[in-house]
Design a protein around this motif. Structure first.
Motif, PDB file in Angstrom:
ATOM      1  N   SER A  48      41.594  34.512  21.996  1.00  0.00           N
ATOM      2  CA  SER A  48      40.535  34.708  22.989  1.00  0.00           C
ATOM      3  C   SER A  48      40.834  33.817  24.192  1.00  0.00           C
ATOM      4  N   CYS A  49      40.752  34.395  25.374  1.00  0.00           N
ATOM      5  CA  CYS A  49      41.165  33.681  26.591  1.00  0.00           C
ATOM      6  C   CYS A  49      40.137  33.879  27.693  1.00  0.00           C
ATOM      7  N   VAL A  50      39.808  32.799  28.381  1.00  0.00           N
ATOM      8  CA  VAL A  50      38.962  32.838  29.565  1.00  0.00           C
ATOM      9  C   VAL A  50      39.810  32.482  30.774  1.00  0.00           C
ATOM     10  N   MET A  51      39.742  33.320  31.796  1.00  0.00           N
ATOM     11  CA  MET A  51      40.361  32.989  33.071  1.00  0.00           C
ATOM     12  C   MET A  51      39.244  32.610  34.043  1.00  0.00           C
ATOM     13  N   THR A  52      39.334  31.405  34.591  1.00  0.00           N
ATOM     14  CA  THR A  52      38.324  30.941  35.523  1.00  0.00           C
ATOM     15  C   THR A  52      39.006  30.337  36.736  1.00  0.00           C
ATOM     16  N   PHE A  53      38.213  29.933  37.722  1.00  0.00           N
ATOM     17  CA  PHE A  53      38.780  29.558  39.022  1.00  0.00           C
ATOM     18  C   PHE A  53      38.286  28.186  39.469  1.00  0.00           C
ATOM     19  N   GLU A  54      39.166  27.475  40.135  1.00  0.00           N
ATOM     20  CA  GLU A  54      38.816  26.201  40.780  1.00  0.00           C
ATOM     21  C   GLU A  54      39.675  26.096  42.038  1.00  0.00           C
ATOM     22  N   PRO A  55      39.091  26.058  43.227  1.00  0.00           N
ATOM     23  CA  PRO A  55      37.654  26.073  43.468  1.00  0.00           C
ATOM     24  C   PRO A  55      37.022  27.441  43.199  1.00  0.00           C
ATOM     25  N   HIS A  56      35.702  27.473  43.192  1.00  0.00           N
ATOM     26  CA  HIS A  56      34.951  28.719  43.115  1.00  0.00           C
ATOM     27  C   HIS A  56      35.383  29.597  44.289  1.00  0.00           C
ATOM     28  N   PRO A  57      35.629  30.897  44.086  1.00  0.00           N
ATOM     29  CA  PRO A  57      36.045  31.752  45.214  1.00  0.00           C
ATOM     30  C   PRO A  57      35.101  31.669  46.413  1.00  0.00           C
ATOM     31  N   ARG A  58      33.819  31.537  46.165  1.00  0.00           N
ATOM     32  CA  ARG A  58      32.887  31.452  47.299  1.00  0.00           C
ATOM     33  C   ARG A  58      33.010  30.115  48.024  1.00  0.00           C
ATOM     34  N   ASP A  59      33.460  29.058  47.327  1.00  0.00           N
ATOM     35  CA  ASP A  59      33.793  27.801  48.004  1.00  0.00           C
ATOM     36  C   ASP A  59      34.921  28.038  48.998  1.00  0.00           C
ATOM     37  N   TYR A  60      35.934  28.759  48.527  1.00  0.00           N
ATOM     38  CA  TYR A  60      37.111  29.021  49.364  1.00  0.00           C
ATOM     39  C   TYR A  60      36.727  29.804  50.618  1.00  0.00           C
ATOM     40  N   PHE A  61      35.979  30.894  50.436  1.00  0.00           N
ATOM     41  CA  PHE A  61      35.639  31.739  51.587  1.00  0.00           C
ATOM     42  C   PHE A  61      34.687  31.021  52.539  1.00  0.00           C
TER      43      PHE A  61
END
Length: 319
Positions: A48-61
């Motif tokens: 089982s795998c979770v792909m998540t993001f850092e920074p949050h995409p909305r932080d980036y935009f």
């Protein structure tokens, strides 16, 4: 649970059941999705795998548009998010950096390069509002069609509700902004908490007569701010009651750093005065007393902290 920065690692599972998202707060909707993912992974004999993001995409935009305040307030630090994902039983987490190159990927490139070649996904579970690729052009229908064409299964989980309320990170942020810690706990399935290493501060608390344990909150806009009744885990065999300030300390500092400063109402003599430093503590925020205040003097600050301590003791006495 194994944690990877990016997907170019030999330790990654050779094939996986995957879900994708920011998972800020790991609320009850996230927990339901993770339970489904883990069940599917076991049946398929996959990791089982979770792909998540850092920074949050909305932080980036938000940063790219020159409007950083348009980014969502952050519920949890990366440390706390990973801790909750592990508690849910996930095998591996892949943390991807959301940057210009990632944002520019076409939906098909995301499927080919990330999901299939990078993570070897055999089953992909997404939420009902999932979008991906440049300009958010990819949606569930596109992903499902690609799965049928390229040989991986795709599933979608619809909204999760508690007492008729849709559980989402936005709902958690709203509850925290309102200081409604009971509603926050209902959405999360646990009391809201922040964890981290105790760090050295300016030692002002000692001068004021209220020794504090300081934890950094790594993001400039926490979803909760103010003065809280708390419970501290990690110092003694049982949790210790306390009162804490989460914010930027407007009376004594203008640097904008966010700190969680916790004063324990009881300090076991066996610990010694310096026992907190370097420890990893978890602080549960149980009840909000009031917003941060700017005091005219250190004497006024001392009186304010004393009142907060008295109010915290009264709250515990009633609970």
């Amino acid at each position: 649970m194994q944690v990877f920065r990016g997907f170019h690692h030999p330790g990654l599972a050779p094939a996986c059941a995957l879900t994708i998202g920011n998972f800020d707060g790991v609320h009850r909707g996230h927990q339901a999705m993770l339970a489904l993912l883990i069940n599917e992974a076991r049946h398929r004999r996959l990791a089982s795998c979770v792909m998540t993001f850092e920074p949050h995409p909305r932080d980036y935009f938000a940063a790219r548009s020159g409007q950083p305040d348009q980014a969502p307030a952050r519920i949890a630090t990366l440390r706390d998010k990973l801790s909750e994902l592990e508690r849910c039983g996930v095998d591996q987490v892949v943390v991807l950096r959301f940057d210009t190159a990632f944002a520019a990927q076409t939906p098909q490139a995301f499927i080919d390069d990330v999901l299939l070649q990078g993570l070897q996904a055999r089953y992909v579970l997404v939420g009902d509002d999932f979008r991906f690729g440049a300009r958010r052009a990819g949606d569930y229908a596109m992903l499902d069609a690609a799965g049928q064409r390229q040989g991986f299964d795709v599933a979608r989980m619809m909204s999760y509700e508690v007492h008729g309320l849709r559980v989402s990170s936005s709902a958690v942020r709203e509850a925290l902004a309102a200081g409604d810690m009971a509603r926050t706990a209902a959405l999360l399935g646990r009391p809201y908490s922040i964890s981290g290493h105790v760090v050295h501060g300016r030692k002002l608390g000692r001068e004021l007569g209220f020794r504090t344990l300081n934890l950094r909150f790594a993001h400039r806009r926490p979803a909760a701010m103010g003065i809280f009744v708390v419970r501290v885990h990690g110092l003694a065999e049982t949790p210790l009651p306390g009162v804490a300030s989460l914010g930027v300390r407007p009376t004594v500092e203008d640097a904008g750093r966010v700190l969680l400063e916790t004063h324990c109402l009881e300090w076991p003599a066996s610990l010694g005065p310096e026992a907190g430093y370097g420890r990893v503590l978890k602080v549960e925020l149980l009840h909000k007393l009031h917003d941060e205040r700017r005091y005219e003097s250190l004497e006024a600050l001392r009186a304010g902290i004393a009142q907060d301590e008295a109010d915290a003791r009264a709250w515990f006495a009633r609970s």
